[in-house]
Design a protein around this motif. Structure first.
Motif, PDB file in Angstrom:
ATOM      1  N   GLU A  25      26.324  81.617 -16.995  1.00  0.00           N
ATOM      2  CA  GLU A  25      25.686  80.720 -17.964  1.00  0.00           C
ATOM      3  C   GLU A  25      26.255  79.316 -17.768  1.00  0.00           C
ATOM      4  OE1 GLU A  25      25.823  82.194 -21.989  1.00  0.00           O
ATOM      5  OE2 GLU A  25      25.805  84.276 -21.335  1.00  0.00           O
ATOM      6  N   CYS A  26      25.369  78.347 -17.603  1.00  0.00           N
ATOM      7  CA  CYS A  26      25.789  76.974 -17.286  1.00  0.00           C
ATOM      8  C   CYS A  26      25.242  75.984 -18.315  1.00  0.00           C
ATOM      9  CB  CYS A  26      25.243  76.554 -15.923  1.00  0.00           C
ATOM     10  SG  CYS A  26      25.711  77.624 -14.560  1.00  0.00           S
ATOM     11  N   THR A  27      26.079  75.040 -18.715  1.00  0.00           N
ATOM     12  CA  THR A  27      25.600  73.879 -19.462  1.00  0.00           C
ATOM     13  C   THR A  27      25.447  72.729 -18.473  1.00  0.00           C
ATOM     14  OG1 THR A  27      27.883  73.283 -20.009  1.00  0.00           O
ATOM     15  CG2 THR A  27      26.665  74.575 -21.635  1.00  0.00           C
ATOM     16  N   LEU A  28      24.361  71.981 -18.630  1.00  0.00           N
ATOM     17  CA  LEU A  28      24.081  70.890 -17.678  1.00  0.00           C
ATOM     18  C   LEU A  28      25.091  69.761 -17.881  1.00  0.00           C
ATOM     19  CD1 LEU A  28      22.172  69.669 -15.534  1.00  0.00           C
ATOM     20  CD2 LEU A  28      20.808  68.739 -17.425  1.00  0.00           C
ATOM     21  N   GLU A  29      25.855  69.485 -16.827  1.00  0.00           N
ATOM     22  CA  GLU A  29      26.867  68.432 -16.898  1.00  0.00           C
ATOM     23  C   GLU A  29      26.330  67.110 -16.379  1.00  0.00           C
ATOM     24  OE1 GLU A  29      29.210  69.907 -19.089  1.00  0.00           O
ATOM     25  OE2 GLU A  29      30.427  68.481 -17.938  1.00  0.00           O
ATOM     26  N   SER A  30      25.581  67.158 -15.291  1.00  0.00           N
ATOM     27  CA  SER A  30      25.019  65.936 -14.714  1.00  0.00           C
ATOM     28  C   SER A  30      23.925  66.314 -13.736  1.00  0.00           C
ATOM     29  CB  SER A  30      26.105  65.110 -14.012  1.00  0.00           C
ATOM     30  OG  SER A  30      26.655  65.846 -12.940  1.00  0.00           O
ATOM     31  N   GLN A  31      23.205  65.308 -13.288  1.00  0.00           N
ATOM     32  CA  GLN A  31      22.180  65.534 -12.274  1.00  0.00           C
ATOM     33  C   GLN A  31      22.103  64.301 -11.385  1.00  0.00           C
ATOM     34  OE1 GLN A  31      19.103  65.945 -15.471  1.00  0.00           O
ATOM     35  NE2 GLN A  31      17.864  64.697 -14.083  1.00  0.00           N
ATOM     36  N   THR A  32      21.709  64.521 -10.157  1.00  0.00           N
ATOM     37  CA  THR A  32      21.634  63.403  -9.215  1.00  0.00           C
ATOM     38  C   THR A  32      20.504  63.675  -8.231  1.00  0.00           C
ATOM     39  OG1 THR A  32      22.992  61.966  -7.789  1.00  0.00           O
ATOM     40  CG2 THR A  32      23.316  64.328  -7.530  1.00  0.00           C
ATOM     41  N   PRO A  33      19.722  62.647  -7.889  1.00  0.00           N
ATOM     42  CA  PRO A  33      18.620  62.867  -6.945  1.00  0.00           C
ATOM     43  C   PRO A  33      19.135  62.979  -5.515  1.00  0.00           C
ATOM     44  CG  PRO A  33      18.690  60.570  -7.588  1.00  0.00           C
ATOM     45  CD  PRO A  33      19.784  61.256  -8.355  1.00  0.00           C
ATOM     46  N   ALA A  34      18.416  63.726  -4.694  1.00  0.00           N
ATOM     47  CA  ALA A  34      18.745  63.839  -3.259  1.00  0.00           C
ATOM     48  C   ALA A  34      17.434  64.091  -2.530  1.00  0.00           C
ATOM     49  CB  ALA A  34      19.727  64.974  -3.018  1.00  0.00           C
ATOM     50  N   GLY A  35      16.853  63.028  -1.967  1.00  0.00           N
ATOM     51  CA  GLY A  35      15.596  63.175  -1.221  1.00  0.00           C
ATOM     52  C   GLY A  35      14.495  63.721  -2.116  1.00  0.00           C
ATOM     53  N   ASP A  36      13.897  64.833  -1.693  1.00  0.00           N
ATOM     54  CA  ASP A  36      12.779  65.395  -2.454  1.00  0.00           C
ATOM     55  C   ASP A  36      13.231  66.418  -3.505  1.00  0.00           C
ATOM     56  OD1 ASP A  36      13.412  67.480  -0.737  1.00  0.00           O
ATOM     57  OD2 ASP A  36      11.576  67.323   0.463  1.00  0.00           O
ATOM     58  N   HIS A  37      14.525  66.485  -3.780  1.00  0.00           N
ATOM     59  CA  HIS A  37      15.072  67.425  -4.756  1.00  0.00           C
ATOM     60  C   HIS A  37      15.939  66.701  -5.779  1.00  0.00           C
ATOM     61  CE1 HIS A  37      13.550  70.489  -2.127  1.00  0.00           C
ATOM     62  NE2 HIS A  37      14.122  71.477  -2.792  1.00  0.00           N
ATOM     63  N   ILE A  38      16.236  67.389  -6.871  1.00  0.00           N
ATOM     64  CA  ILE A  38      17.237  66.926  -7.836  1.00  0.00           C
ATOM     65  C   ILE A  38      18.346  67.977  -7.876  1.00  0.00           C
ATOM     66  CG2 ILE A  38      17.726  66.484 -10.276  1.00  0.00           C
ATOM     67  CD1 ILE A  38      14.912  65.280 -10.482  1.00  0.00           C
ATOM     68  N   ILE A  39      19.584  67.508  -7.797  1.00  0.00           N
ATOM     69  CA  ILE A  39      20.734  68.403  -7.899  1.00  0.00           C
ATOM     70  C   ILE A  39      21.157  68.462  -9.361  1.00  0.00           C
ATOM     71  CG2 ILE A  39      23.127  68.806  -7.206  1.00  0.00           C
ATOM     72  CD1 ILE A  39      22.555  67.173  -4.663  1.00  0.00           C
ATOM     73  N   PHE A  40      21.149  69.659  -9.934  1.00  0.00           N
ATOM     74  CA  PHE A  40      21.657  69.877 -11.291  1.00  0.00           C
ATOM     75  C   PHE A  40      23.046  70.508 -11.193  1.00  0.00           C
ATOM     76  CE2 PHE A  40      17.005  70.124 -12.047  1.00  0.00           C
ATOM     77  CZ  PHE A  40      16.890  69.121 -13.008  1.00  0.00           C
ATOM     78  N   ILE A  41      23.995  69.916 -11.887  1.00  0.00           N
ATOM     79  CA  ILE A  41      25.373  70.403 -11.854  1.00  0.00           C
ATOM     80  C   ILE A  41      25.697  71.021 -13.208  1.00  0.00           C
ATOM     81  CG2 ILE A  41      27.800  69.721 -11.597  1.00  0.00           C
ATOM     82  CD1 ILE A  41      26.718  67.372  -9.839  1.00  0.00           C
ATOM     83  N   GLY A  42      26.068  72.297 -13.181  1.00  0.00           N
ATOM     84  CA  GLY A  42      26.315  73.020 -14.426  1.00  0.00           C
ATOM     85  C   GLY A  42      27.746  73.494 -14.561  1.00  0.00           C
ATOM     86  N   LYS A  43      28.269  73.419 -15.781  1.00  0.00           N
ATOM     87  CA  LYS A  43      29.603  73.976 -16.061  1.00  0.00           C
ATOM     88  C   LYS A  43      29.417  75.407 -16.530  1.00  0.00           C
ATOM     89  CE  LYS A  43      32.208  72.659 -19.628  1.00  0.00           C
ATOM     90  NZ  LYS A  43      33.042  71.758 -20.446  1.00  0.00           N
ATOM     91  N   ILE A  44      30.159  76.325 -15.956  1.00  0.00           N
ATOM     92  CA  ILE A  44      29.992  77.745 -16.278  1.00  0.00           C
ATOM     93  C   ILE A  44      30.761  78.070 -17.555  1.00  0.00           C
ATOM     94  CG2 ILE A  44      30.407  80.104 -15.452  1.00  0.00           C
ATOM     95  CD1 ILE A  44      30.061  78.816 -12.582  1.00  0.00           C
ATOM     96  N   VAL A  45      30.019  78.534 -18.558  1.00  0.00           N
ATOM     97  CA  VAL A  45      30.635  78.789 -19.858  1.00  0.00           C
ATOM     98  C   VAL A  45      30.714  80.282 -20.195  1.00  0.00           C
ATOM     99  CG1 VAL A  45      30.133  76.514 -20.811  1.00  0.00           C
ATOM    100  CG2 VAL A  45      28.402  78.326 -20.993  1.00  0.00           C
ATOM    101  N   SER A  46      30.007  81.119 -19.457  1.00  0.00           N
ATOM    102  CA  SER A  46      30.127  82.582 -19.603  1.00  0.00           C
ATOM    103  C   SER A  46      29.724  83.230 -18.285  1.00  0.00           C
ATOM    104  CB  SER A  46      29.207  83.129 -20.704  1.00  0.00           C
ATOM    105  OG  SER A  46      29.607  82.722 -21.973  1.00  0.00           O
ATOM    106  N   SER A  47      30.374  84.338 -17.977  1.00  0.00           N
ATOM    107  CA  SER A  47      30.101  85.046 -16.718  1.00  0.00           C
ATOM    108  C   SER A  47      29.924  86.529 -16.997  1.00  0.00           C
ATOM    109  CB  SER A  47      31.272  84.867 -15.742  1.00  0.00           C
ATOM    110  OG  SER A  47      31.549  83.500 -15.526  1.00  0.00           O
ATOM    111  N   HIS A  48      29.052  87.151 -16.229  1.00  0.00           N
ATOM    112  CA  HIS A  48      28.719  88.563 -16.434  1.00  0.00           C
ATOM    113  C   HIS A  48      28.542  89.234 -15.082  1.00  0.00           C
ATOM    114  CE1 HIS A  48      27.455  87.302 -20.576  1.00  0.00           C
ATOM    115  NE2 HIS A  48      27.127  86.198 -19.918  1.00  0.00           N
ATOM    116  N   ILE A  49      28.922  90.507 -15.005  1.00  0.00           N
ATOM    117  CA  ILE A  49      28.665  91.279 -13.777  1.00  0.00           C
ATOM    118  C   ILE A  49      27.985  92.583 -14.136  1.00  0.00           C
ATOM    119  CG2 ILE A  49      30.555  90.301 -12.423  1.00  0.00           C
ATOM    120  CD1 ILE A  49      32.165  92.834 -13.017  1.00  0.00           C
TER     121      ILE A  49
END
Lengths: 167, 167
Positions: A122-146
């Motif tokens: 589970e990620c909360t959006l920390e920031s985003q940055t454009p790269a060519g024809d895509h957008i990079i979304f950077i998420g902080k992981i706040v919960s993990s499950h297996i």
């Protein structure tokens, strides 16, 4: 020995490439899954992951709206779901209504987990940055499950969306 | 079925994880290779790739100085080189002088290629963005090269820097 070639030829050497399914709710509360190969871990402390999403894709709107997303590692048994979620658009499809793939509510963010995945982050959006024809979304992981069962991750193992375990 | 666990446990499901060797020249003209698992393609047109580098690593200075870098896909035969380049710091080591790994000059940027790699991609630095304890460098691919022999890519296949082909 190296020989110079077109990028489109050189990048054929990338396989196997990991597959994730990113899920974000849109403004109507519909959880929208998208299958992605362009993803990486970006930080150890705090743990963070990034995904690159094509600028034309509906997931851009969903992630931008909800400011959080799940990253699921699908299992090698989930190739059909990965193909479906990667080939339809959430703009005109309720992907989870049309394809049978069990979800469970996320614990910390307003999204869902994939019950049969190898793992879910589970990620909360920390920031985003454009790269060519895509957008990079950077998420902080706040919960993990297996998964309580041991399963293999799904990879793209060759051109033409050939999906399988890596070994 | 999913169970919530610590991130450090959940991320053990990530393997195999691709390995690249990123190379940038420092202000003294020394080519400095670093082994990275945190990398992804981020754009198709133009082709672009990203790498995440720990903020404390010498490669930050080298990439920031030269504003370009090579991304090499090491072959499964290059595990020792990958381990060496990933465990030493360019601050106090000339890695290419200390470890026998053939390089050839890049064609378009001021860096080097790895002669025995599966592929090499020459990147100009387009942008960078911080993410937790790492910096993401985004590069535009300006030249691509492949090995004239067919070789398998190198992956981290399990904890403890266990390196091998993925299949």
């Amino acid at each position: 020995m190296q020989k110079q070639v077109e990028y489109s030829d050189a990048i054929k050497t990338k396989y196997p490439e990991q597959v994730v399914i990113a899920i974000a709710k849109d403004k109507n509360g519909k959880a929208n899954p998208i299958t992605l190969g362009w993803t990486m871990i970006v930080s150890g402390s705090p743990p963070m992951m990034a995904i690159a999403v094509a600028k034309t894709h509906y997931s851009i709107e969903a992630v931008t709206h909800s400011k959080c997303f799940t990253i699921a590692f699908p299992s090698s048994e989930m190739a059909e779901a990965a193909l479906f979620f990667g080939s339809k658009s959430g703009r005109d499809t309720d992907k989870f209504a049309e394809f049978d793939c069990e979800t469970v509510p996320a614990k910390t963010i307003d999204s869902v987990l994939l019950a049969d995945a190898v793992a879910n982050f589970e990620c909360t959006l920390e920031s985003q940055t454009p790269a060519g024809d895509h957008i990079i979304f950077i998420g902080k992981i706040v919960s993990s499950h297996i998964n309580t069962e041991s399963k293999k991750r799904l990879y793209t193992v060759g051109p033409g969306h050939k999906l399988d375990s890596a070994s």
